[in-house]
Each structure stands twice: as C-alpha cells, then as structure tokens.
Write a protein that holds these residues in place. Structure first.
Motif, PDB file in Angstrom:
ATOM      1  N   ILE A  58      49.419  -0.591  47.518  1.00 52.92           N
ATOM      2  CA  ILE A  58      48.719   0.526  48.144  1.00 52.92           C
ATOM      3  C   ILE A  58      49.750   1.378  48.875  1.00 52.92           C
ATOM      4  O   ILE A  58      50.495   0.879  49.714  1.00 52.92           O
ATOM      5  CB  ILE A  58      47.656   0.030  49.150  1.00 52.92           C
ATOM      6  N   ARG A  59      49.797   2.661  48.536  1.00 58.40           N
ATOM      7  CA  ARG A  59      50.678   3.584  49.248  1.00 58.40           C
ATOM      8  C   ARG A  59      49.945   4.032  50.501  1.00 58.40           C
ATOM      9  O   ARG A  59      48.863   4.631  50.431  1.00 58.40           O
ATOM     10  CB  ARG A  59      51.033   4.786  48.379  1.00 58.40           C
ATOM     11  N   ILE A  60      50.487   3.737  51.643  1.00 55.50           N
ATOM     12  CA  ILE A  60      49.817   3.998  52.912  1.00 55.50           C
ATOM     13  C   ILE A  60      49.600   5.486  53.145  1.00 55.50           C
ATOM     14  O   ILE A  60      48.540   5.897  53.619  1.00 55.50           O
ATOM     15  CB  ILE A  60      50.602   3.369  54.082  1.00 55.50           C
ATOM     16  N   SER A  61      50.566   6.323  52.782  1.00 56.46           N
ATOM     17  CA  SER A  61      50.472   7.748  53.116  1.00 56.46           C
ATOM     18  C   SER A  61      49.269   8.442  52.497  1.00 56.46           C
ATOM     19  O   SER A  61      48.672   9.315  53.114  1.00 56.46           O
ATOM     20  CB  SER A  61      51.754   8.468  52.708  1.00 56.46           C
ATOM     21  N   ASP A  62      48.902   8.063  51.263  1.00 55.59           N
ATOM     22  CA  ASP A  62      47.779   8.753  50.620  1.00 55.59           C
ATOM     23  C   ASP A  62      46.709   7.811  50.072  1.00 55.59           C
ATOM     24  O   ASP A  62      45.729   8.252  49.477  1.00 55.59           O
ATOM     25  CB  ASP A  62      48.277   9.665  49.503  1.00 55.59           C
ATOM     26  N   GLY A  63      46.875   6.510  50.262  1.00 54.58           N
ATOM     27  CA  GLY A  63      45.876   5.544  49.828  1.00 54.58           C
ATOM     28  C   GLY A  63      45.878   5.249  48.342  1.00 54.58           C
ATOM     29  O   GLY A  63      45.014   4.534  47.858  1.00 54.58           O
ATOM     30  N   ARG A  65      46.468   3.542  44.873  1.00 57.48           N
ATOM     31  CA  ARG A  65      46.519   2.115  44.561  1.00 57.48           C
ATOM     32  C   ARG A  65      47.000   1.879  43.139  1.00 57.48           C
ATOM     33  O   ARG A  65      46.891   2.742  42.289  1.00 57.48           O
ATOM     34  CB  ARG A  65      45.135   1.489  44.710  1.00 57.48           C
ATOM     35  N   ALA A  69      51.138   3.659  42.648  1.00 52.95           N
ATOM     36  CA  ALA A  69      51.640   3.548  44.019  1.00 52.95           C
ATOM     37  C   ALA A  69      53.045   2.960  44.070  1.00 52.95           C
ATOM     38  O   ALA A  69      53.728   3.072  45.086  1.00 52.95           O
ATOM     39  CB  ALA A  69      50.699   2.687  44.858  1.00 52.95           C
TER      40      ALA A  69
END
Length: 70
Positions: A58-63, A65, A69
């Motif tokens: 999961i990429r935290i900056s934009d969510g 998955r 990601a």
C-alpha cells in the motif's frame, strides 16, 4: 573470561530489504549475487538471500494498492 584476554572477530553485517514485482525477482537476485560475491567461488560472509512473498503493498501517499504501489 576470568582475567584472560580474548579477542572476538565478528563479521560486520548489513540487511537490505528490497521489494520488487515478480517480473524483477530473478534480475534483482542476479544483481545482488554479482555485486556481493567475493571472487569466483565466493567466501563465508558473502551473505544470504531470502525471498518472501509480500502479502499486500500500500502506497501511503495516495492509498494505491497491489503491484502498482511497488
């Protein structure tokens, strides 16, 4: 130990954690082996490679998955 001098020679260690898509696993392993192996035969202390599956990314900056990601 008990008044005797002794010397411990430990090898320094580093841990790398690298996440790649399935398409890049073999190329990444080959690159690590090519740069980490000392000499043609290698030596004790050259390291180990452990390949584990990533359950979810999961990429935290934009969510975002999944594979995108990574």
């Amino acid at each position: 130990y008990r008044g005797h001098e002794y010397r411990v020679d430990l090898l320094s260690k580093a841990e790398l954690q690298i996440l790649v898509n399935d398409d890049f696993v073999e190329r990444t392993v080959d690159a690590i082996i090519g740069s980490a192996r000392t000499g043609a035969e290698g030596n004790i202390g050259d390291g180990k490679i452990v390949i584990l599956p990533a359950v979810e990314t999961i990429r935290i900056s934009d969510g975002l998955r999944g594979k995108e990601a990574v």
